[in-house]
Design an enzyme around this catalytic site. Structure first.
Site, PDB file in Angstrom:
ATOM      1  N   SER A 203     -11.947   2.239  -2.227  1.00  0.00           N
ATOM      2  CA  SER A 203     -12.195   2.988  -3.462  1.00  0.00           C
ATOM      3  C   SER A 203     -13.611   3.515  -3.591  1.00  0.00           C
ATOM      4  CB  SER A 203     -11.846   2.145  -4.699  1.00  0.00           C
ATOM      5  OG  SER A 203     -10.486   1.753  -4.641  1.00  0.00           O
TER       6      SER A 203
ATOM      7  N   GLY B  25     -11.782   2.197   4.168  1.00  0.00           N
ATOM      8  CA  GLY B  25     -10.832   1.420   3.380  1.00  0.00           C
ATOM      9  C   GLY B  25      -9.918   2.280   2.522  1.00  0.00           C
ATOM     10  N   HIS B  26      -8.989   1.623   1.855  1.00  0.00           N
ATOM     11  CA  HIS B  26      -8.008   2.365   1.058  1.00  0.00           C
ATOM     12  C   HIS B  26      -8.651   3.045  -0.156  1.00  0.00           C
ATOM     13  CE1 HIS B  26      -6.819  -1.665  -1.124  1.00  0.00           C
ATOM     14  NE2 HIS B  26      -8.097  -1.451  -1.164  1.00  0.00           N
ATOM     15  N   ASN B  27      -8.116   4.191  -0.491  1.00  0.00           N
ATOM     16  CA  ASN B  27      -8.515   4.970  -1.676  1.00  0.00           C
ATOM     17  C   ASN B  27      -9.894   5.590  -1.547  1.00  0.00           C
ATOM     18  OD1 ASN B  27      -6.161   3.714  -2.777  1.00  0.00           O
ATOM     19  ND2 ASN B  27      -7.423   2.048  -3.512  1.00  0.00           N
TER      20      ASN B  27
ATOM     21  N   GLN C 145       0.862  -1.177   0.000  1.00  0.00           N
ATOM     22  CA  GLN C 145       0.000   0.000   0.000  1.00  0.00           C
ATOM     23  C   GLN C 145       0.900   1.229   0.000  1.00  0.00           C
ATOM     24  OE1 GLN C 145      -3.657  -0.567  -0.002  1.00  0.00           O
ATOM     25  NE2 GLN C 145      -2.662  -2.442  -0.733  1.00  0.00           N
TER      26      GLN C 145
END
Lengths: 336, 336, 336
Positions: free
Chosen positions: A248, A228-230, A187
């Site tokens: 995302s 979460g990521h993004n 990441q």
């Protein structure tokens, strides 16, 4: 912890207006809800549905909107303002200033571990046992309570409040399945948090996979939330406790998500979208509005019967269609 | 943070194959998604549904499968490999090695509290403010971020990654009801975590009541997950954020659980069972497959009407049966 | 870790009764479930549904109710008691005393940060890296594991157990919307926790807005639970993992909430209300009983069809009504 009513109204007048009817020398010793307020307490009527409590309240003074001015004056002192709940919020801030400060009013608590490569604004406060990794940035007047981790290269804007146990910048959950095992996707992004953001206890915001996870200005996150990521959360959006936002997802500005709601990955929510508690957002929502999806609670025995029928629902629908076709046919039999 | 394209392909060739079409001297400065990649970026096409982005992408080089080789070559440099997403995962790992290390690259951070009766492999890294109680064991090359608790006698295998705030080995939730109060059942088991396990921020894994809670090799747990006592999670199973697994549940190998899913206690899930987000597993599942249970989200007004009908569903089913019986009877009246 | 069977029965006799049939000199080396117990293990039959395991068990001794005395004696030693599960709970407590203590048996771990204005009873134990702010109070014999925050003026009663990562007294989630932004309502209340309360890892209990958030005696909270501001939880109520209780909810005594359940704000639950896992309480419940609301899980393909029908449910209901009206009309045509 006591303020003259006149001092309260005077202190807020320039900021939010508000007009006092009654004796400004009354000493206020506490802020209280209408139903438990006593003679030296200041209370407020935020919503007409609580108006029955107004006449009955023992409060020394009540903050009300113009519509309730007469009713309020009839029972004692009152402050009249266009938005009583907002006025009350400002009173709580004034009240806070009269209270003893918590211990962690030092710039950086000696037990905090701040990387020499982190940048903390001189007006920010970093509480006990926080960990700021290299490249972390904390803006002006931001306050980190205790036991918070700010990961490598993650940034927090000005006037933010982070409560204890928050984790900013843990790895996003990214793996490529290969031959039956999960291969880690490193990441490589970070987390960027805007100004005036508040983040509740033990909430987690993961770093992006390639680009950054972004939380815009004025966002409010309650406790135990997973971002979460993004993910991108637009300005002034508020998420209640236990919400999960998968990787995302893009959430617009001025949205609200009720407690325990789940947003699946890669979806887009428009501005001004409001999701009820415990609802699962399974597709993008492009139109502002209020959306809900939860099974209604019922006595368990009733639920059991209805839930069993849910599993027959598609079948029931077909049977209704068949009944309709039958009746239509009976009424209009084909010519012989 | 820059690598020659040829150097990337060369470094991975022995590990994962992959063939470069184009100029190996191109300097790659970032890894990016197709839609935001620029001329010095390396990107990837992991799924055919994104192929429209391929032609439009400004990426200097794209990782593609053989099926997209011609399309990719037509637009510029590409790396062709059987599994582009896996290849990309390997590239992220290579890229990570070029980045500055986080601060906690020491063996045991001086602020960590490691019991003299804990055993930490010399190659493991224990981050700031971690607590390892007596009998805790950490395997080779495992990395604990910051502020992690590993309880008494709990073990973590090799090459594991634990993110900040994780709690391993808190007491399971065990009480015997007696005369209206809850009598504590002491939790005498521990937690055993296999190799190559990753555990997300603030996730909790409780110790077993009598025997151990077991997380097998290659399991990936996202953030804010709750694993109850005596749970057994099979190898290479992945759980997304906010999942809750109640006590004594047994989850097979190669399963996936979507975010916010709940597994009730004492259930068994076979290998290769996939549970959708926010679904509640209320009975054991013995057959591999994909299972779902969530109320579909809708505009709130529509939901209100449909949810009200859900509470009538068993009644509606009976009314359909009555209609069917009536029509059958009308068509075939009993003989007089 | 070995106790004579006779010593176990003798130690508990005054406390909980129980009569041994068999050889008191048998040395017990472990407590085990029926299905994995071996010859030197002590096990228990807590529920008749497991009686098939009784005859097959290799346990050296089994704790049973009078109804199973003969069956148990037929296979070997047994302890007969009215409530085997409660007896077993007491055995685990006895067993615990024979085990090595965890490290944090000091009064206040040297790494804990306890405000000079906090009050910790001399018999309480404060684990590593805990933070107790000014005005925090910890009662007699209470145990705080590691990395716990107790906020300003928050109180914990006697004999409580708090697991690692708990946050007591973070700000409640209170904001007044004004001109498109959220104005903070300072949270001026605290948290008051009664006696004999257990709180699981990473669970959060927010301070009240004006008055206190209250957790009464004997409440048991599992891991990763969110308790909002002003919530009141009655005595001996138990909440399983991942539960969220929104602000100002009042939950009665002797209630249970299953894992992942959500209680909306400002609701009231009577005493002895039991909510199934993952159910959402959307209205007050004034009658003791068992309540459920969750979408039944199914194979994904079946779910997709049924979920689509759910969104037509109100429409289907109208069509059933129309069919019923049609048939009624056909059978009883209006007089000409």
């Amino acid at each position: 912890m006591a303020l003259r009513l006149g001092a309260i109204v005077g202190a807020l007048e320039g900021l939010v207006g508000g007009r006092l009817y009654g004796n400004g020398d009354l000493v206020i010793t506490a802020l209280s809800p209408l139903d438990s307020a006593q003679a030296q307490h200041l209370s407020f009527l935020s919503h007409p549905k609580y108006q029955n409590q107004l006449a009955l309240s023992q409060a020394g003074c009540v903050i009300v909107s113009p519509a309730f001015k007469d009713l309020a004056k009839a029972r004692g002192a009152c402050i009249v303002t266009e938005d009583p709940y907002y006025y009350f919020a400002r009173v709580t801030q004034l009240w806070r200033q009269t209270l003893p400060k918590p211990d962690n009013t030092v710039h950086i608590h000696p037990s905090a571990l701040v990387s020499p490569q982190a940048v903390v604004h001189p007006s920010a406060r970093i509480g006990p046992l926080c960990v700021l990794e290299n490249g972390a940035v904390i803006g002006a007047n931001s306050v980190l309570a205790s036991r918070i981790t700010i990961g490598q290269n993650c940034g927090v804007g000005d006037r933010c409040i982070l409560h204890s146990g928050v984790v900013i910048g843990a790895d996003g959950f990214g793996f490529a399945p290969h031959a039956g095992v999960w291969e880690k996707i490193e990441q490589l992004g970070a987390v960027r948090i805007g100004h005036d953001v508040e983040i509740g206890a033990n909430t987690c915001i993961d770093r992006g996979a390639l680009q950054d996870t972004v939380i815009e200005d004025g966002v409010k996150l309650d406790n135990l939330i997973q971002i979460g990521h993004n993910v991108h959360i637009g300005a002034h959006t508020a998420l209640a406790g236990c919400v999960g936002v998968a990787g995302s997802a893009t959430i617009g500005a001025h949205c609200t998500l009720g407690g325990g709601a789940i947003v699946l990955g890669h979806l887009t929510l428009a501005d001004h979208v409001h999701i009820s508690a415990a609802s699962v957002v399974t597709h993008s929502i492009h139109k502002a509005g209020h959306y809900t999806g939860m099974f209604p609670i019922d006595e368990n025995a009733a639920w059991e019967k209805n839930a069993a029928s849910v599993k027959q629902l598609s079948n029931l629908r077909n049977r209704i269609r068949a009944l309709e076709a039958h009746i239509k046919h009976a009424n209009h039999p084909p010519s012989p």
